[in-house]
Design an enzyme around this catalytic site. Structure first.
Site, short mmCIF file in Angstrom:
data_model
loop_
_atom_site.label_atom_id
_atom_site.label_comp_id
_atom_site.label_asym_id
_atom_site.label_seq_id
_atom_site.Cartn_x
_atom_site.Cartn_y
_atom_site.Cartn_z
N GLU A 1 87.84 -7.61 50.20
CA GLU A 1 89.30 -8.32 50.11
C GLU A 1 90.35 -7.28 49.53
OE1 GLU A 1 89.61 -10.81 46.97
OE2 GLU A 1 91.72 -11.63 47.40
N ASP B 1 86.63 -11.26 45.25
CA ASP B 1 86.83 -11.35 43.78
C ASP B 1 86.28 -12.56 43.35
OD1 ASP B 1 90.05 -9.75 43.20
OD2 ASP B 1 88.21 -8.97 43.22
N ASP C 1 87.67 -14.80 41.67
CA ASP C 1 88.63 -15.68 41.63
C ASP C 1 89.06 -16.91 42.44
OD1 ASP C 1 91.49 -13.39 42.02
OD2 ASP C 1 89.96 -14.36 43.38
N ASP D 1 91.20 -16.64 44.55
CA ASP D 1 91.76 -16.18 46.10
C ASP D 1 90.69 -15.68 46.71
OD1 ASP D 1 94.94 -14.44 45.12
OD2 ASP D 1 94.59 -16.69 45.94
#
Ligand code: 28F
Length: 642
Positions: free
Chosen positions: A427, A500, A502, A504
């Protein structure tokens, strides 16, 4: 010894010849001597009761499978006429049961008989193929009874009592020297009687099986007729309009149709001629399909739902998700096909087509919200089909030109042995950059993706295939998509999603998982898809090696281990990683890409359907269920390749 005056009139000889023919070649008359033919014996008798219902005189038919496989069928119609025919000196009832096709005439006072045509050979055939048959008739204030043995009259019709009721009761024991077995299948009979009840609005049919210890019983009666039939067929599906569409026309060829669309992608159109299930279709189905396509295209154009420049909707688009029952009554039906269940009468095409054109277009004009709901589905089906076609073309074209298939952003590895190669789908460009620098370029390829891709759940195939963010994935994997996907063509043994930890990252991970699940499912089933597990924390201290932790518990465990070595937590530095970009290439390699240390999460789904629903849930808007899914469903495994 009593002298018999054998005055065999022409009729008696005709009867004997008829019975002879039937018993010699039973398959010609009842279809087969297997259990299928055995069931037809019951249908023939029941159909006579249905004719009486269609004529408007019978409201209930009771079928019983008695112990010993004796069949009993009763209706509450007028009762077969019992008066003696002046010429033949035998009663109508006896004629119906001994002369071939005696009862199968068409037209007459009741319009149509379901027991006619090739399928309806009439009661005389059942009589001929039964060890014995007993007919009891209530009418004209009396109870009359006659019996037969293998079709031959055993007891002539005689009055055995009084009764105020009317109706016909037929009991028979099929001849086990003719039929392979007499073992009726309750479920098969029940299904057929449910079908007849749907097709004969308001008629009550009961079936009882007295052979088992605890008898089985069912009763069917549908005031809604075909509407109830379609509702029954759709009971476990999501409807896209609340009530079935119902259209009917009397006339030379009476036509009755019920339609209801669902969110499924399959097409279920059931067609009947004189209550016979024409599974092979025929001219009535042809007429229906043609009219359906015309009516929905015309409506879409007239109401500007289809743009001028847009192509017409194809038949298959319009029939996606349809459940329909088409029932026609034909005087002289011609049946064709393998199992004689295809209607051949060419005049019926036009009759059905014009009736549907007229009645369905009127319905849509009067019910615009139903029209709109159905057309929305047709149009998206058409776009999906269009896109699938284009994408297949694209992938075929691309794979045809082997050379230029690889996406520009792919940093490929030098080895071409798919089993040892792996591609990291990363990503964001910054992480992509670090991964390219940190990797072992012999067997590790890097494909950076940028930004958020589209939500595959909410968009049709068209957006998926043509989406420029997913195309590189398709081309890098190199094995096509959807129906064309060929697992033997994959260019990497491992497809590793590195995003990640997180929100996203979780989103990208899920989107890719959904995409692989929907369009490259074998990749998942075959265990080629993995999630890279970057560390969440780094514990560091001057003079001590950095320690990376991948989960909260990992962190706690490490703190405890260090304390046991006398290293207090307070003397340690802690870095919490927000994203891959915080690691330099060296660290990224060491923690997340080096087969020696990395943790890969193998994505395995043992229940694709359940996963499908979970993906649908995941594609909803709240992120939390998504994260739970990832934690719960992805199995943490230490990387297997040492
Ligand atoms: C359990 C099986 O067979 N029911 C039947 C009738 C009623 C009539 C009928 C039958 C007319 C000339 C054929 C009565 N009254 N159930 C049955 N119910 N057949 S079979 O007439 C015989 C036909 O040939 C009937 C007035 N019209 C007709």
């Amino acid at each position: 010894m009593e002298k018999y005056d054998h005055k065999y009139g022409a009729e008696q000889i005709q009867v004997l010849e008829g019975l002879e023919a039937v018993r010699k070649r039973p398959g010609m008359y009842i279809g087969s001597t297997s259990v299928r033919g055995l069931h037809h014996m019951v249908y023939e008798i029941v159909d006579n009761g249905v004719d009486e219902a269609l004529a408007g005189y019978c409201t209930e038919i009771n079928v019983v499978i008695e112990p010993g496989n004796i069949i009993s069928v009763r209706d509450n119609g007028r009762g077969i006429p019992v008066e003696i025919h002046p010429k033949t000196h035998i009663s109508t009832a006896e004629t119906v049961y001994t002369v071939l096709h005696a009862g199968g005439k068409f037209g007459g006072d009741s319009g149509y008989k379901v027991s006619g045509g090739l399928h309806g050979v009439g009661a005389s055939v059942v009589n001929a193929l039964s060890a014995w048959t007993e007919v009891t008739i209530e009418r004209d204030g009396g109870i009359y009874q006659m019996t037969f043995e293998k079709g031959k009259t055993a007891k002539k019709l005689e009055k055995i009592g009084e009764s105020k009721k009317t109706g016909t009761l037929v009991r028979f024991l099929a001849d086990d020297t003719i039929f392979e077995s007499l073992d009726y299948e309750y479920e098969v009979l029940e299904k057929r009687f449910r079908e007849i009840a749907f097709l004969t609005k308001g008629l009550k049919i009961t079936i009882e099986d007295q052979r088992p210890e605890t008898p089985l019983k069912a009763e069917f009666c549908y005031e809604g007729g075909l509407i109830s039939f379609v509702e029954y067929l759709n009971k476990n599906k999501d409807k896209i309009h609340p009530k079935p569409i119902y259209i009917e026309r009397a006339g030379e060829v009476p036509v009755e149709i019920a339609i209801q669309y669902t969110t499924s992608y399959s097409e279920n159109i059931y067609t009947f001629v004189n209550n016979i299930n024409t599974v092979e279709g025929g001219t009535h189905l042809e007429g229906f399909k043609r009219a359906l396509t015309k009516v929905f295209n015309d409506y879409a154009r007239n109401h500007n739902i289809l743009k001028e420049k847009e192509n017409n909707l194809q038949g298959e688009d319009i029939r996606e998700g349809i459940t329909a029952v088409v029932s026609v009554k034909v005087k002289e039906p011609q049946f064709e096909g393998q199992t004689k269940t295809k209607l051949g009468n060419s005049e019926v095409t036009g009759v059905v087509q014009s009736m549907v054109n007229d009645a369905l277009s009127t319905f849509l004009e009067e019910n615009p919200q139903v029209a709109k709901a159905i057309l929305e589905k047709c149009i998206s089906a058409s776009r999906a089909r269009e896109a699938a076609r284009k994408a297949r073309e694209l992938v075929r074209k691309k794979s045809a030109l082997e050379t230029s298939t690889l996406p520009g952003k792919l940093a490929d590895c030098s080895s071409k042995n798919a089993d040892e190669c792996e591609v990291y789908i990363v990503e964001g460009d910054s992480a992509g950059g670090s991964a390219k620098q940190g990797r072992d370029r012999k067997f590790q390829a890097i494909l950076p993706l940028w930004g958020k891709m589209l939500n595959v759940e909410k968009s049709r195939a068209d957006k998926i295939y043509n989406n420029d963010k997913l195309q590189p994935v398709i081309l890098a994997v190199g094995a096509g998509i959807g129906a064309d996907f060929d697992i033997t063509k994959i260019r990497y043994g491992k497809v590793i999603i590195m995003a990640d930890a997180d929100v996203d990252g979780a989103h990208i991970r899920t989107l890719l998982l959904t995409f692989f699940f929907r369009y490259m499912r074998p990749l998942i089933e075959n265990g080629n898809v993995f999630l890279a597990q970057p560390p969440l924390f780094k514990i560091y201290k001057k003079g001590m090696e950095d320690i990376y932790c991948y989960t909260e518990e990992d962190l706690d465990k490490t703190y405890k281990e260090l304390e046991e070595k006398g290293i207090d937590r307070s003397t340690l530095g802690l870095q919490r990683y927000k994203g891959l970009g915080e690691m330099n290439p060296e660290q990224l390699w060491e923690t997340t890409m080096d087969p020696e240390n990395r943790i890969l999460v193998k994505v395995t789904m043992d229940d694709a359907i359940k996963a499908d629903e979970i993906f649908t849930l995941l594609m909803g808007d709240e992120v939390e269920p998504r994260r739970e899914f990832i934690e719960k469903n992805a199995k943490y495994v230490k990387n297997l390749d040492i």
